[in-house]
Design a protein around this motif. Structure first.
Motif, PDB file in Angstrom:
ATOM      1  N   ILE A 190      -6.739  -3.173   8.104  1.00  8.35           N
ATOM      2  CA  ILE A 190      -7.205  -3.244   9.492  1.00  8.35           C
ATOM      3  C   ILE A 190      -7.387  -4.687   9.962  1.00  8.35           C
ATOM      4  O   ILE A 190      -6.882  -5.083  11.012  1.00  8.35           O
ATOM      5  CB  ILE A 190      -8.521  -2.452   9.667  1.00  8.35           C
ATOM      6  CG1 ILE A 190      -8.263  -0.954   9.485  1.00  8.35           C
ATOM      7  CG2 ILE A 190      -9.126  -2.722  11.047  1.00  8.35           C
ATOM      8  CD1 ILE A 190      -9.514  -0.108   9.544  1.00  8.35           C
TER       9      ILE A 190
ATOM     10  N   SER B 200     -12.783   4.449  16.195  1.00  6.88           N
ATOM     11  CA  SER B 200     -11.909   4.749  17.331  1.00  6.88           C
ATOM     12  C   SER B 200     -11.853   6.243  17.619  1.00  6.88           C
ATOM     13  O   SER B 200     -11.559   6.662  18.737  1.00  6.88           O
ATOM     14  CB  SER B 200     -10.497   4.229  17.070  1.00  6.88           C
ATOM     15  OG  SER B 200      -9.850   4.990  16.051  1.00  6.88           O
TER      16      SER B 200
ATOM     17  N   ALA C  83      -3.831  -0.642  13.870  1.00  6.18           N
ATOM     18  CA  ALA C  83      -5.194  -0.885  13.382  1.00  6.18           C
ATOM     19  C   ALA C  83      -6.194   0.004  14.095  1.00  6.18           C
ATOM     20  O   ALA C  83      -7.132   0.521  13.486  1.00  6.18           O
ATOM     21  CB  ALA C  83      -5.553  -2.359  13.581  1.00  6.18           C
ATOM     22  N   THR C  84      -5.991   0.207  15.400  1.00  3.65           N
ATOM     23  CA  THR C  84      -6.898   1.057  16.167  1.00  3.65           C
ATOM     24  C   THR C  84      -6.891   2.484  15.635  1.00  3.65           C
ATOM     25  O   THR C  84      -7.932   3.152  15.595  1.00  3.65           O
ATOM     26  CB  THR C  84      -6.500   1.055  17.657  1.00  3.65           C
ATOM     27  OG1 THR C  84      -6.492  -0.300  18.145  1.00  3.65           O
ATOM     28  CG2 THR C  84      -7.480   1.869  18.486  1.00  3.65           C
TER      29      THR C  84
ATOM     30  N   THR D  47      -6.560   3.936  -0.157  1.00  2.00           N
ATOM     31  CA  THR D  47      -7.264   3.869   1.121  1.00  2.00           C
ATOM     32  C   THR D  47      -6.724   2.691   1.926  1.00  2.00           C
ATOM     33  O   THR D  47      -6.809   1.539   1.477  1.00  2.00           O
ATOM     34  CB  THR D  47      -8.778   3.683   0.899  1.00  2.00           C
ATOM     35  OG1 THR D  47      -9.249   4.756   0.073  1.00  2.00           O
ATOM     36  CG2 THR D  47      -9.525   3.704   2.228  1.00  2.00           C
ATOM     37  N   PRO D  48      -6.173   2.942   3.120  1.00  2.00           N
ATOM     38  CA  PRO D  48      -5.460   1.889   3.856  1.00  2.00           C
ATOM     39  C   PRO D  48      -6.340   0.973   4.695  1.00  2.00           C
ATOM     40  O   PRO D  48      -5.822   0.065   5.350  1.00  2.00           O
ATOM     41  CB  PRO D  48      -4.530   2.696   4.762  1.00  2.00           C
ATOM     42  CG  PRO D  48      -5.312   3.938   5.053  1.00  2.00           C
ATOM     43  CD  PRO D  48      -6.067   4.243   3.782  1.00  2.00           C
ATOM     44  N   ASN D  49      -7.661   1.176   4.693  1.00  2.00           N
ATOM     45  CA  ASN D  49      -8.510   0.454   5.644  1.00  2.00           C
ATOM     46  C   ASN D  49      -8.502  -1.059   5.466  1.00  2.00           C
ATOM     47  O   ASN D  49      -8.852  -1.800   6.384  1.00  2.00           O
ATOM     48  CB  ASN D  49      -9.946   0.974   5.544  1.00  2.00           C
ATOM     49  CG  ASN D  49     -10.049   2.423   5.965  1.00  2.00           C
ATOM     50  OD1 ASN D  49      -9.477   3.298   5.319  1.00  2.00           O
ATOM     51  ND2 ASN D  49     -10.739   2.695   7.053  1.00  2.00           N
ATOM     52  N   VAL D  50      -8.118  -1.553   4.286  1.00  2.00           N
ATOM     53  CA  VAL D  50      -8.089  -3.000   4.075  1.00  2.00           C
ATOM     54  C   VAL D  50      -7.063  -3.667   4.977  1.00  2.00           C
ATOM     55  O   VAL D  50      -7.141  -4.874   5.248  1.00  2.00           O
ATOM     56  CB  VAL D  50      -7.789  -3.304   2.584  1.00  2.00           C
ATOM     57  CG1 VAL D  50      -6.341  -2.972   2.235  1.00  2.00           C
ATOM     58  CG2 VAL D  50      -8.100  -4.757   2.244  1.00  2.00           C
TER      59      VAL D  50
ATOM     60  N   LEU E 244      -6.469   3.356  12.558  1.00  2.00           N
ATOM     61  CA  LEU E 244      -7.179   3.386  11.278  1.00  2.00           C
ATOM     62  C   LEU E 244      -8.678   3.114  11.387  1.00  2.00           C
ATOM     63  O   LEU E 244      -9.433   3.476  10.495  1.00  2.00           O
ATOM     64  CB  LEU E 244      -6.557   2.366  10.316  1.00  2.00           C
ATOM     65  CG  LEU E 244      -5.101   2.596   9.904  1.00  2.00           C
ATOM     66  CD1 LEU E 244      -4.645   1.489   8.960  1.00  2.00           C
ATOM     67  CD2 LEU E 244      -4.921   3.961   9.258  1.00  2.00           C
ATOM     68  N   ILE E 245      -9.106   2.463  12.461  1.00  2.00           N
ATOM     69  CA  ILE E 245     -10.531   2.157  12.614  1.00  2.00           C
ATOM     70  C   ILE E 245     -11.307   3.456  12.771  1.00  2.00           C
ATOM     71  O   ILE E 245     -11.062   4.230  13.714  1.00  2.00           O
ATOM     72  CB  ILE E 245     -10.770   1.241  13.835  1.00  2.00           C
ATOM     73  CG1 ILE E 245     -10.139  -0.136  13.599  1.00  2.00           C
ATOM     74  CG2 ILE E 245     -12.266   1.092  14.105  1.00  2.00           C
ATOM     75  CD1 ILE E 245     -10.191  -1.042  14.807  1.00  2.00           C
ATOM     76  N   PRO E 246     -12.241   3.733  11.885  1.00  2.00           N
ATOM     77  CA  PRO E 246     -12.988   5.005  11.956  1.00  2.00           C
ATOM     78  C   PRO E 246     -13.675   5.217  13.302  1.00  2.00           C
ATOM     79  O   PRO E 246     -13.709   6.329  13.832  1.00  2.00           O
ATOM     80  CB  PRO E 246     -13.999   4.873  10.812  1.00  2.00           C
ATOM     81  CG  PRO E 246     -13.371   3.914   9.854  1.00  2.00           C
ATOM     82  CD  PRO E 246     -12.618   2.935  10.708  1.00  2.00           C
TER      83      PRO E 246
ATOM     84  N   TYR F   3       0.838  -1.200   0.000  1.00  2.00           N
ATOM     85  CA  TYR F   3       0.000   0.000   0.000  1.00  2.00           C
ATOM     86  C   TYR F   3       0.877   1.255   0.000  1.00  2.00           C
ATOM     87  O   TYR F   3       0.640   2.193  -0.772  1.00  2.00           O
ATOM     88  CB  TYR F   3      -0.922  -0.017   1.207  1.00  2.00           C
ATOM     89  CG  TYR F   3      -1.490   1.349   1.540  1.00  2.00           C
ATOM     90  CD1 TYR F   3      -2.508   1.903   0.776  1.00  2.00           C
ATOM     91  CD2 TYR F   3      -0.976   2.093   2.605  1.00  2.00           C
ATOM     92  CE1 TYR F   3      -3.013   3.157   1.064  1.00  2.00           C
ATOM     93  CE2 TYR F   3      -1.478   3.349   2.895  1.00  2.00           C
ATOM     94  CZ  TYR F   3      -2.491   3.876   2.117  1.00  2.00           C
ATOM     95  OH  TYR F   3      -2.977   5.126   2.407  1.00  2.00           O
TER      96      TYR F   3
END
Length: 225
Positions: A71, A119, A112-113, A66-69, A115-117, A57
Motif C-alpha cells: 500500500i 476504504s 492502493a485504495t 498478505t498484500p498490505n505491505v 487494499l486500504i481496509p 508477492y
C-alpha cells in the motif's frame, strides 16, 4: 494591431507576427523549449520498483500472503512519483510520457485504495467470487489502456514496446487468475511482472545514464527519431 506594437512583441519574444492573420487579429504563439530536467527516469524507476514488489508477492516469494505491505509503495512511489513525473512531462511537450506516467500513477493509487481496509471497497463484496470478477474486470481495463500505449511507441522505441508488451501479458495472466481462481496463473503473472520490472529498471538506468554528459556507458534502447 499596429505595426509598432507587433514589432515590440516580436522583440520581447512573446509572439511571432503573422501578416496573414492581420485581418483577424490573431497572434501566433511561439513554442519555447522547456528547461525542466527529464522526469522520465524518476517515473520509470517508480513504476519498476512498485511493479517488482507487487510481482514478488504475486509469485509467492518468501511465503508472503498478505498484500498490505504494497500500500505505501503503491501510494507514494508508484502513485505520487509517477503522477508528478507525468505532470512534469507536460511542459516538456512529451505527450506519451505525460499520459503514461499520469495514468499509471493513478493505477497505483487506485490499486492502493482497493487494499486500504478503511476504504471499505473489499468489505463491500460479501461474495468472494464477485470480488474476484470485479478485480478481473479492473485488470482487463488496464490491459486495454496498456495496449493503447503500445501503438504510439512501437515504431520508435523498442525498449518501451517490449516493456508494455510484457506488461500486457502480466495483466492478462492476473485477470485470468481472478476470473478462474487459479493461483498458479497468479504466480505466472507474478513472474512476468518481475520481468516487467526488470525491463523497466533497464529503461530507467538507460535514461539516467543518457542524462549524463559523460556516462561510463550507455544502454541501447532501440530508439528512432
Amino acid at each position: 494591431m499596429n505595426s509598432h506594437s507587433s514589432s515590440d512583441n516580436i522583440e520581447k519574444g512573446t509572439i511571432e507576427y503573422n501578416p496573414r492573420a492581420e485581418q483577424v487579429q490573431e497572434p501566433v504563439f511561439v513554442k519555447r523549449p522547456s528547461t525542466i530536467a527529464n522526469p522520465g527516469p524518476a517515473g520509470v524507476f517508480a513504476f519498476a520498483s512498485s511493479t517488482l514488489l507487487l510481482s514478488l508477492y504475486n509469485a509467492g516469494a518468501s511465503e508472503v500472503h498478505t498484500p498490505n505491505v504494497i500500500i505505501g509503495m503503491a501510494v507514494f512511489t508508484g502513485g505520487l512519483v509517477q503522477l508528478l513525473a507525468g505532470m512534469w512531462e507536460f511542459p516538456r511537450g512529451n505527450v506519451f510520457g505525460a499520459t503514461a506516467f499520469s495514468l499509471y500513477g493513478s493505477f497505483w493509487m487506485s490499486y492502493a485504495t482497493i487494499l486500504i481496509p478503511g476504504s471499505g471497497i473489499l468489505t463491500a463484496y460479501t461474495n468472494k467470487e464477485e470480488l474476484a470478477h470485479a478485480l478481473g474486470l479492473y485488470l482487463t481495463v488496464w490491459l486495454i489502456v496498456t495496449v493503447m500505449f503500445i501503438l504510439p511507441v512501437m515504431k520508435r522505441h523498442v525498449a518501451f514496446t517490449v516493456l508494455l508488451s510484457i506488461l500486457c501479458v502480466t495483466f492478462i495472466l492476473l485477470a485470468v487468475a481472478e476470473f478462474t481462481g487459479n493461483h498458479n496463473i497468479t504466480k505466472a503473472g507474478g513472474i512476468t511482472g518481475i520481468v516487467t520490472g526488470a525491463v523497466a529498471f533497464y529503461i530507467g538506468v538507460g535514461e539516467f545514464l543518457a542524462a549524463e554528459a559523460d556516462p561510463i556507458f550507455r544502454l541501447p534502447m532501440g530508439m528512432r527519431r
